[in-house]
Design an enzyme around this catalytic site. Structure first.
Site, PDB file in Angstrom:
ATOM      1  N   ARG A 221      14.856  -9.086   4.906  1.00 31.89           N
ATOM      2  CA  ARG A 221      15.407  -9.129   3.310  1.00 31.89           C
ATOM      3  C   ARG A 221      14.669  -8.294   2.661  1.00 31.89           C
ATOM      4  O   ARG A 221      13.450  -8.201   2.667  1.00 31.89           O
ATOM      5  CB  ARG A 221      15.174 -10.664   3.235  1.00 31.89           C
ATOM      6  CG  ARG A 221      15.614 -10.752   1.338  1.00 31.89           C
ATOM      7  CD  ARG A 221      15.742 -12.174   1.109  1.00 31.89           C
ATOM      8  NE  ARG A 221      16.919 -12.876   1.620  1.00 31.89           N
ATOM      9  CZ  ARG A 221      17.363 -14.003   1.306  1.00 31.89           C
ATOM     10  NH1 ARG A 221      16.769 -14.770   0.166  1.00 31.89           N
ATOM     11  NH2 ARG A 221      18.263 -14.683   1.693  1.00 31.89           N
TER      12      ARG A 221
ATOM     13  N   LYS B  49       0.699  -1.272   0.216  1.00 29.85           N
ATOM     14  CA  LYS B  49       0.014  -0.002  -0.286  1.00 29.85           C
ATOM     15  C   LYS B  49       0.612   1.240  -0.018  1.00 29.85           C
ATOM     16  O   LYS B  49       0.182   2.355   0.204  1.00 29.85           O
ATOM     17  CB  LYS B  49      -1.003   0.118   1.401  1.00 29.85           C
ATOM     18  CG  LYS B  49      -1.971  -1.078   1.085  1.00 29.85           C
ATOM     19  CD  LYS B  49      -2.829  -1.149   2.486  1.00 29.85           C
ATOM     20  CE  LYS B  49      -2.401  -1.938   3.712  1.00 29.85           C
ATOM     21  NZ  LYS B  49      -3.254  -1.978   4.779  1.00 29.85           N
TER      22      LYS B  49
HETATM   23  N1   CP Z   1      21.152 -19.010   1.030  1.00 29.17           N
HETATM   24  C1   CP Z   1      20.184 -18.073   0.908  1.00 29.17           C
HETATM   25  O1   CP Z   1      20.097 -16.802   1.331  1.00 29.17           O
HETATM   26  O2   CP Z   1      19.069 -18.788   0.699  1.00 29.17           O
HETATM   27  P1   CP Z   1      17.480 -18.192   0.674  1.00 29.17           P
HETATM   28  O3   CP Z   1      17.484 -17.536  -0.429  1.00 29.17           O
HETATM   29  O4   CP Z   1      16.613 -19.711   0.582  1.00 29.17           O
HETATM   30  O5   CP Z   1      17.257 -17.515   2.035  1.00 29.17           O
END
Ligand code: CP
Length: 308
Positions: A102, A81
């Site tokens: 991430r 959003k």
């Molecule tokens: N090695 C690693 O970062 O794997 P993933 O993308 O599955 O987290």
């Protein structure tokens, strides 16, 4: 004091050793750690796909007796959003004790760390860094070889976009007697900034080649990587480069008997499954060690933040 892990250089060599010592102790004595995070929560904020990193953070916190909240794709969060990373970090600070994030944009976990009141761990930012993969890699090398110095380390594949490669080079460059052999197609060579800021700045010996077979006999470690399809601007280039290196049992004919074969995973085609039973294949051990290093990391950052 609140502290985050954004790049592997945030930790000294002594601190990396402390994390490995803790991880080794957890492996030897898991029950001694099973209640240490009771009542604590980790938030896993994954704006990009992951199997190992997200689930190993979650397994790590559960094995420490804590709990997990989070999301596994941007579309299921309010980022869809238009919420900023900074606001997301402030909000999650009200719910959790530590964040693992991430994000496809380089620098996003740093922005989160600057805005959160709790520790933030970079679980991979674009093609930039992946420091907790490096923690897994270091423990693997340490346990397999008994040392982190005096090694010839071959790194093969996508050295341009492979964030695990950039963090690993930064970490290993701080140990004595490390030499890198960088094996990649011309288009996927290590970025100039990594060479300048890490290898050249620290006088680390390295060679660049396209020929894996020619350098194989020299290697103590062979770190294979996937060509990072998600970072390519056009599919044609990806298709042309994706199978540049495929490790098969035949291609190990001139390798050392105690070579350590690593891969951050996921693999696509870079290592034949026929190698999985070779005693030199270490990539599934790497996965397991990653969980223990993330347990050690969670404990360290929560202790330093005064939460434990
Ligand atoms: N090695 C690693 O970062 O794997 P993933 O993308 O599955 O987290």
């Amino acid at each position: 004091m609140k502290r985050s892990l954004i790049a592997i250089q945030d930790f000294s060599v002594e601190e990396l050793q402390e994390l490995m010592d803790t991880a080794n102790d957890i492996i030897a004595n898991p029950s001694g750690y099973s209640e240490l995070c009771r009542g604590k929560k980790i938030a896993t904020l994954f704006f990009e796909p992951s199997t190992r990193t997200r689930l190993s953070f979650e397994a790590a916190m559960l094995e420490l007796g804590g709990a997990v909240i989070g999301f596994s794709e941007a579309q299921s969060s309010s980022a869809a959003k238009g919420e900023s990373v900074a606001d997301t970090a402030k909000v999650i600070s009200c719910y959790a004790d530590i964040i693992a994030m991430r994000h496809p944009k380089e620098g996003a976990p740093l922005v989160a760390a600057m805005n959160a009141s709790i520790p933030v761990i970079n679980a991979g930012d674009g093609g930039h860094n992946h420091p907790t993969q490096t923690l897994a890699d270091l423990l693997t090398i340490y346990r397999e070889k008994g040392r982190l110095g005096n090694l010839t380390v071959g790194i093969c594949g996508d050295l341009k976009f492979g964030r695990t490669v950039h963090s690993l080079i930064a970490a290993l460059s701080r140990y004595e007697g490390i030499r890198f052999v960088l094996i990649s197609p011309e288009e996927l060579k290590l970025p100039s900034y990594v060479k300048k800021e890490i290898l050249k700045a620290n006088n680390i010996p390295y060679v660049q080649t396209t020929d894996l077979e020619a350098v194989m006999p020299e290697l103590d470690i062979l770190y294979m990587t996937r060509v990072q399809r998600e970072r390519f601007f056009n599919e044609e280039d990806y298709l042309r480069l994706k199978d540049s290196y495929i490790l098969t049992p035949e291609r190990l004919y001139n390798a050392k008997k105690d070579l350590c074969i690593m891969h951050p995973l996921p693999r696509v085609n870079e290592i034949s499954v026929a190698i999985d039973d070779d005693p030199r294949a270490c990539y599934f051990k790497q996965v397991l060690y990653g969980k223990y290093m993330r347990m050690a990391l969670i404990l360290k950052l929560l202790k330093e933040a005064g939460t434990l």
